[in-house]
Design a protein around this motif. Structure first.
Motif, PDB file in Angstrom:
ATOM      1  N   TYR A 185      47.031 -34.446 -52.440  1.00  0.00           N
ATOM      2  CA  TYR A 185      45.810 -35.149 -51.726  1.00  0.00           C
ATOM      3  C   TYR A 185      45.273 -36.203 -52.631  1.00  0.00           C
ATOM      4  CZ  TYR A 185      46.049 -30.926 -48.894  1.00  0.00           C
ATOM      5  OH  TYR A 185      46.522 -29.884 -48.032  1.00  0.00           O
ATOM      6  N   ALA A 186      44.651 -37.360 -51.870  1.00  0.00           N
ATOM      7  CA  ALA A 186      44.012 -38.261 -52.940  1.00  0.00           C
ATOM      8  C   ALA A 186      42.762 -38.833 -51.925  1.00  0.00           C
ATOM      9  CB  ALA A 186      45.096 -39.550 -52.972  1.00  0.00           C
ATOM     10  N   ALA A 187      41.928 -39.325 -52.739  1.00  0.00           N
ATOM     11  CA  ALA A 187      40.694 -40.019 -52.105  1.00  0.00           C
ATOM     12  C   ALA A 187      40.856 -41.322 -52.080  1.00  0.00           C
ATOM     13  CB  ALA A 187      39.509 -39.756 -52.734  1.00  0.00           C
ATOM     14  N   VAL A 188      40.424 -42.030 -50.965  1.00  0.00           N
ATOM     15  CA  VAL A 188      40.817 -43.551 -50.824  1.00  0.00           C
ATOM     16  C   VAL A 188      39.521 -43.992 -50.653  1.00  0.00           C
ATOM     17  CG1 VAL A 188      41.873 -45.423 -49.406  1.00  0.00           C
ATOM     18  CG2 VAL A 188      43.220 -43.048 -49.950  1.00  0.00           C
ATOM     19  N   MET A 189      39.130 -45.109 -51.457  1.00  0.00           N
ATOM     20  CA  MET A 189      37.842 -45.856 -51.338  1.00  0.00           C
ATOM     21  C   MET A 189      37.838 -47.012 -50.832  1.00  0.00           C
ATOM     22  SD  MET A 189      35.623 -43.422 -52.388  1.00  0.00           S
ATOM     23  CE  MET A 189      33.982 -44.595 -52.161  1.00  0.00           C
ATOM     24  N   VAL A 190      37.289 -47.503 -49.514  1.00  0.00           N
ATOM     25  CA  VAL A 190      37.240 -48.887 -48.983  1.00  0.00           C
ATOM     26  C   VAL A 190      35.633 -49.040 -48.640  1.00  0.00           C
ATOM     27  CG1 VAL A 190      39.741 -48.581 -48.471  1.00  0.00           C
ATOM     28  CG2 VAL A 190      38.121 -48.107 -46.785  1.00  0.00           C
ATOM     29  N   LEU A 191      35.442 -50.182 -48.411  1.00  0.00           N
ATOM     30  CA  LEU A 191      34.328 -50.813 -48.001  1.00  0.00           C
ATOM     31  C   LEU A 191      34.251 -50.520 -46.546  1.00  0.00           C
ATOM     32  CD1 LEU A 191      33.496 -54.206 -49.705  1.00  0.00           C
ATOM     33  CD2 LEU A 191      32.498 -51.824 -49.885  1.00  0.00           C
ATOM     34  N   ALA A 192      32.949 -50.288 -45.883  1.00  0.00           N
ATOM     35  CA  ALA A 192      32.848 -49.881 -44.461  1.00  0.00           C
ATOM     36  C   ALA A 192      33.178 -50.988 -43.643  1.00  0.00           C
ATOM     37  CB  ALA A 192      31.524 -49.471 -44.297  1.00  0.00           C
ATOM     38  N   THR A 193      33.596 -52.348 -44.098  1.00  0.00           N
ATOM     39  CA  THR A 193      34.057 -53.375 -43.678  1.00  0.00           C
ATOM     40  C   THR A 193      35.460 -53.660 -43.443  1.00  0.00           C
ATOM     41  OG1 THR A 193      33.550 -54.508 -45.455  1.00  0.00           O
ATOM     42  CG2 THR A 193      31.908 -54.696 -43.933  1.00  0.00           C
ATOM     43  N   ASP A 194      36.008 -52.670 -44.081  1.00  0.00           N
ATOM     44  CA  ASP A 194      37.677 -52.756 -44.203  1.00  0.00           C
ATOM     45  C   ASP A 194      38.525 -51.519 -43.981  1.00  0.00           C
ATOM     46  OD1 ASP A 194      37.231 -55.259 -45.488  1.00  0.00           O
ATOM     47  OD2 ASP A 194      37.352 -54.218 -47.587  1.00  0.00           O
ATOM     48  N   ARG A 195      39.668 -51.581 -43.846  1.00  0.00           N
ATOM     49  CA  ARG A 195      40.596 -50.744 -43.218  1.00  0.00           C
ATOM     50  C   ARG A 195      41.626 -50.450 -44.458  1.00  0.00           C
ATOM     51  NH1 ARG A 195      42.851 -50.916 -37.542  1.00  0.00           N
ATOM     52  NH2 ARG A 195      43.976 -49.195 -38.521  1.00  0.00           N
ATOM     53  N   ALA A 196      41.957 -49.066 -44.972  1.00  0.00           N
ATOM     54  CA  ALA A 196      42.772 -48.989 -46.002  1.00  0.00           C
ATOM     55  C   ALA A 196      43.965 -49.028 -45.302  1.00  0.00           C
ATOM     56  CB  ALA A 196      42.582 -47.671 -46.738  1.00  0.00           C
ATOM     57  N   ASP A 197      45.208 -49.631 -45.924  1.00  0.00           N
ATOM     58  CA  ASP A 197      46.656 -49.723 -45.435  1.00  0.00           C
ATOM     59  C   ASP A 197      47.239 -48.329 -46.017  1.00  0.00           C
ATOM     60  OD1 ASP A 197      49.147 -50.280 -44.604  1.00  0.00           O
ATOM     61  OD2 ASP A 197      49.386 -51.830 -46.077  1.00  0.00           O
ATOM     62  N   VAL A 198      46.806 -47.038 -45.185  1.00  0.00           N
ATOM     63  CA  VAL A 198      47.228 -45.921 -45.452  1.00  0.00           C
ATOM     64  C   VAL A 198      48.816 -45.780 -45.353  1.00  0.00           C
ATOM     65  CG1 VAL A 198      47.092 -43.462 -44.785  1.00  0.00           C
ATOM     66  CG2 VAL A 198      45.237 -44.947 -45.058  1.00  0.00           C
ATOM     67  N   ASN A 199      49.380 -46.231 -44.535  1.00  0.00           N
ATOM     68  CA  ASN A 199      50.722 -46.139 -44.087  1.00  0.00           C
ATOM     69  C   ASN A 199      51.586 -46.931 -44.783  1.00  0.00           C
ATOM     70  OD1 ASN A 199      50.862 -44.063 -42.086  1.00  0.00           O
ATOM     71  ND2 ASN A 199      49.855 -45.333 -40.585  1.00  0.00           N
ATOM     72  N   GLY A 200      51.083 -47.948 -45.428  1.00  0.00           N
ATOM     73  CA  GLY A 200      51.793 -48.847 -46.103  1.00  0.00           C
ATOM     74  C   GLY A 200      51.439 -48.872 -47.763  1.00  0.00           C
ATOM     75  N   VAL A 201      50.328 -49.594 -48.312  1.00  0.00           N
ATOM     76  CA  VAL A 201      50.279 -49.493 -49.595  1.00  0.00           C
ATOM     77  C   VAL A 201      49.824 -47.879 -50.296  1.00  0.00           C
ATOM     78  CG1 VAL A 201      48.392 -50.243 -51.362  1.00  0.00           C
ATOM     79  CG2 VAL A 201      49.169 -51.567 -49.529  1.00  0.00           C
ATOM     80  N   VAL A 202      49.032 -47.273 -49.570  1.00  0.00           N
ATOM     81  CA  VAL A 202      48.413 -45.957 -49.958  1.00  0.00           C
ATOM     82  C   VAL A 202      49.909 -45.033 -50.041  1.00  0.00           C
ATOM     83  CG1 VAL A 202      47.232 -43.778 -49.585  1.00  0.00           C
ATOM     84  CG2 VAL A 202      46.310 -46.240 -49.562  1.00  0.00           C
ATOM     85  N   ARG A 203      50.566 -45.024 -48.996  1.00  0.00           N
ATOM     86  CA  ARG A 203      51.778 -44.136 -48.841  1.00  0.00           C
ATOM     87  C   ARG A 203      52.846 -44.271 -50.060  1.00  0.00           C
ATOM     88  NH1 ARG A 203      56.741 -44.732 -47.352  1.00  0.00           N
ATOM     89  NH2 ARG A 203      56.195 -46.730 -46.338  1.00  0.00           N
ATOM     90  N   ARG A 204      53.191 -45.855 -50.349  1.00  0.00           N
ATOM     91  CA  ARG A 204      54.189 -46.229 -51.362  1.00  0.00           C
ATOM     92  C   ARG A 204      53.453 -45.722 -52.765  1.00  0.00           C
ATOM     93  NH1 ARG A 204      54.678 -50.380 -47.831  1.00  0.00           N
ATOM     94  NH2 ARG A 204      53.136 -51.666 -48.941  1.00  0.00           N
ATOM     95  N   HIS A 205      52.007 -46.023 -53.032  1.00  0.00           N
ATOM     96  CA  HIS A 205      51.486 -45.657 -54.258  1.00  0.00           C
ATOM     97  C   HIS A 205      51.475 -44.182 -54.579  1.00  0.00           C
ATOM     98  CE1 HIS A 205      49.246 -46.428 -57.889  1.00  0.00           C
ATOM     99  NE2 HIS A 205      48.467 -45.278 -57.323  1.00  0.00           N
ATOM    100  N   LEU A 206      51.228 -42.995 -53.579  1.00  0.00           N
ATOM    101  CA  LEU A 206      51.408 -41.897 -53.655  1.00  0.00           C
ATOM    102  C   LEU A 206      52.779 -41.365 -53.727  1.00  0.00           C
ATOM    103  CD1 LEU A 206      48.342 -40.574 -51.647  1.00  0.00           C
ATOM    104  CD2 LEU A 206      48.567 -41.252 -54.286  1.00  0.00           C
ATOM    105  N   ASP A 207      53.950 -42.267 -53.405  1.00  0.00           N
ATOM    106  CA  ASP A 207      55.267 -41.707 -53.208  1.00  0.00           C
ATOM    107  C   ASP A 207      55.246 -40.730 -52.488  1.00  0.00           C
ATOM    108  OD1 ASP A 207      58.107 -42.183 -53.923  1.00  0.00           O
ATOM    109  OD2 ASP A 207      57.873 -40.426 -55.423  1.00  0.00           O
ATOM    110  N   ALA A 208      54.741 -41.019 -51.208  1.00  0.00           N
ATOM    111  CA  ALA A 208      54.926 -40.026 -50.303  1.00  0.00           C
ATOM    112  C   ALA A 208      55.924 -40.607 -49.083  1.00  0.00           C
ATOM    113  CB  ALA A 208      53.494 -39.617 -49.631  1.00  0.00           C
TER     114      ALA A 208
END
Length: 178
Positions: A76-99
């Motif tokens: 598990y991880a917490a992802v912090m983004v501004l309300a005006t933005d969307r996290a690239d969960v399936n790209g950047v976050v997935r790769r960073h967490l090696d998932a």
């Protein structure tokens, strides 16, 4: 003019644990100068909150809990983004967490694991070992409003101070909405 402070009455967070979920109250000292304000729990969702309390949408940072899976293990991880933005969960976050596979943690799982209320989950006081991925825009925003672990309060911190949290890392996590 909307701002991070809006029309709320901000108070030192460490002096008002009744506005914080227990794990947040135990960890709020990790964030220098954290302030807390009481809000109407029915207005905790970002758009309603910003509108009701004159808080700039770009000064509101959302915390989403993600579950990354690889080889039968879930992290598990917490992802912090501004309300005006969307996290690239399936790209950047997935790769960073090696998932191999990643998704938003189910409601009951996020609440149960964090000890916080859904809609108030915050990076302060998360379980030990969880990465806290803080988007560049949150760090650069100055003062930001985040959850307090409850729907009846909000914390005011600086994006830079979030980097002092255990497991915090600064990353370029977002893509601008279409």
């Amino acid at each position: 003019m909307p701002s991070a402070r809006g029309t709320l009455d901000w108070m030192p967070a460490a002096e008002h644990p009744e506005l914080l979920a227990p794990p947040v109250a135990a960890a709020v000292g990790e964030v220098d100068g954290a302030l807390v304000a009481a809000i109407d729990a029915d207005l905790a969702d970002t758009a309603a909150f910003c509108d009701a309390y004159d808080v700039a949408l770009g000064a509101s940072a959302n915390c989403v809990v993600v579950a990354g899976r690889r080889g039968g293990e879930t992290r598990y991880a917490a992802v912090m983004v501004l309300a005006t933005d969307r996290a690239d969960v399936n790209g950047v976050v997935r790769r960073h967490l090696d998932a191999r596979k990643i998704s938003f943690a189910p409601h009951d799982e996020a609440v149960g694991l964090t000890g916080m209320e859904f809609g108030g989950i915050t990076p302060v006081g998360l379980p030990e070992g969880w990465p806290v991925l803080v988007d560049d825009a949150v760090v650069e925003a100055g003062e930001v409003v985040i959850g307090s672990g409850t729907r009846g309060g909000k914390l005011l911190v600086t994006g830079v101070d979030l980097l002092a949290l255990p497991g915090a890392e600064r990353l370029a996590l977002t893509r601008r909405p279409d």
